[in-house]
Design a protein around this motif. Sequence first.
Motif, mmCIF file in Angstrom:
data_model
loop_
_atom_site.group_PDB
_atom_site.id
_atom_site.type_symbol
_atom_site.label_atom_id
_atom_site.label_comp_id
_atom_site.label_asym_id
_atom_site.label_seq_id
_atom_site.Cartn_x
_atom_site.Cartn_y
_atom_site.Cartn_z
ATOM 1 N N TRP A 8 0.826 -1.214 0.000
ATOM 2 C CA TRP A 8 0.000 0.000 0.000
ATOM 3 C C TRP A 8 0.861 1.265 0.000
ATOM 4 N N VAL A 9 2.113 1.142 0.457
ATOM 5 C CA VAL A 9 3.057 2.267 0.414
ATOM 6 C C VAL A 9 3.936 2.188 -0.823
ATOM 7 N N GLU A 10 4.431 1.002 -1.126
ATOM 8 C CA GLU A 10 5.453 0.845 -2.154
ATOM 9 C C GLU A 10 4.907 0.960 -3.575
ATOM 10 N N ARG A 11 3.669 0.563 -3.813
ATOM 11 C CA ARG A 11 3.120 0.650 -5.179
ATOM 12 C C ARG A 11 2.991 2.096 -5.659
ATOM 13 N N PRO A 12 2.328 2.982 -4.900
ATOM 14 C CA PRO A 12 2.247 4.371 -5.376
ATOM 15 C C PRO A 12 3.608 5.066 -5.448
ATOM 16 N N LEU A 13 4.517 4.736 -4.528
ATOM 17 C CA LEU A 13 5.839 5.359 -4.556
ATOM 18 C C LEU A 13 6.650 4.867 -5.755
ATOM 19 N N ALA A 14 6.442 3.610 -6.154
ATOM 20 C CA ALA A 14 7.127 3.096 -7.339
ATOM 21 C C ALA A 14 6.669 3.847 -8.591
ATOM 22 N N ARG A 15 5.396 4.210 -8.638
ATOM 23 C CA ARG A 15 4.900 4.995 -9.774
ATOM 24 C C ARG A 15 5.496 6.398 -9.765
ATOM 25 N N LEU A 16 5.606 6.977 -8.575
ATOM 26 C CA LEU A 16 6.230 8.305 -8.469
ATOM 27 C C LEU A 16 7.703 8.260 -8.875
ATOM 28 N N GLY A 17 8.320 7.090 -8.682
ATOM 29 C CA GLY A 17 9.730 6.945 -8.990
ATOM 30 C C GLY A 17 10.066 7.083 -10.455
ATOM 31 N N ARG A 18 9.053 7.100 -11.319
ATOM 32 C CA ARG A 18 9.304 7.291 -12.743
ATOM 33 C C ARG A 18 9.759 8.721 -13.054
ATOM 34 N N VAL A 19 9.535 9.621 -12.107
ATOM 35 C CA VAL A 19 9.984 11.005 -12.286
ATOM 36 C C VAL A 19 11.497 11.060 -12.079
ATOM 37 N N ASP A 20 12.231 11.547 -13.058
ATOM 38 C CA ASP A 20 13.683 11.594 -12.992
ATOM 39 C C ASP A 20 14.166 12.469 -11.832
ATOM 40 N N MET A 21 15.182 11.982 -11.144
ATOM 41 C CA MET A 21 15.875 12.723 -10.079
ATOM 42 C C MET A 21 14.958 13.090 -8.907
ATOM 43 N N LEU A 22 13.860 12.361 -8.743
ATOM 44 C CA LEU A 22 12.942 12.680 -7.656
ATOM 45 C C LEU A 22 13.612 12.487 -6.296
ATOM 46 N N SER A 23 14.381 11.402 -6.148
ATOM 47 C CA SER A 23 15.028 11.147 -4.860
ATOM 48 C C SER A 23 16.025 12.249 -4.507
ATOM 49 N N VAL A 24 16.742 12.770 -5.514
ATOM 50 C CA VAL A 24 17.701 13.852 -5.273
ATOM 51 C C VAL A 24 16.972 15.114 -4.833
#
Length: 366
Positions: free
Chosen positions: A146-162
Amino acid sequence: MLVKTFRWAFVVTALGLAAGVLYDGWTALGLVAILAVLEISLSFDNAVINAGILKKMNAFWQKIFLTVGIVIAVFGMRLVFPVMIVAISARLSPWNAVHLALTDKNRYQELVTDAHPSIAAFGGMFLLMIFLDFLFEDRDIKWLGWVERPLARLGRVDMLSVCIALVVLLASATTFGAHAHQHGGTHADKTETVLLAGVAGLVTYLVVGGLSGFFEQRIEDEEEREQEAEEQAERAGGSRSPVKLAGRAAFFMFLYLEVLDASFSFDGVIGAFAITNDIVLMALGLGIGAMYVRSLTVYLVRQGTLDDYVYLEHGAHYAIGALSVILLVTIQHEINEIVTGLVGVVLIAWSFWSSVRRNRALQSAS
């Protein structure tokens, strides 16, 4: 298998405890033992993360990790590092810093406490990047879906973690850094120091992680060329073994492991000052603990524990995320080392139990 993997840890334990007794009597033995337990409890998540990386490397580099790597871990991070941070922060020569550590232990501890904001910012940002990159990666196996699925989709945005890491750093510098904890319970404005150290931690992660990823990709291309030959051997009745990282790829992965271990060591080194400010006893106790963490890493790899308990790596990364936040908070506020250790233990134990339940469910279904 257990005795073989941990035999050097047992030897180092015996030698370390004996050295403690010879150095400062039986009281020192107790302090060394406590420090070793502290290091193991704070670094168990480190062993799980290391095992996930080490299993990609061949036997030669796994041996290097246990030999050269342990020298770096024990003498570099547990002995040289506490001296160097005092030398840099107090603008002393390394020799004078060692002299101070041996002759004026209280002043030495004060200097380490004053240098803590920069240490916490560097380590906190490095560990935060590890956690964020893991969190935003789309994985086949998800623990807290329930946490990891939506965050994985957000992870498609380049350099989001930075971007997120920089926002966290800015917030930490202007809040915790503006009232950084110093010796004697006082506070000082360390905003600039926290910013510089945090950016250094972020850049270190990007450089070392980028190089290791680049060479890992190079070897994956080689794996694809050998894939067909392996499949043919398997169909012919032979065994199929995965290609392990070697050469430059393994070197940069080894370098990444050492930087990762260094970041995990920050909380152990700083926490040790709550027990003793004698650098000899610190090096002995934390060195024993580091040896057990190294041996545990190899044991997890050889036993295939991460393959059997698939959520362990998830739990370890969540523990990394918690540790990164704790490090940043300690720029201003003191947090008991027991709390830090328990957070990691609870998260890993939870992920282990979830893995056991998953395995039982799969067995029942089959």
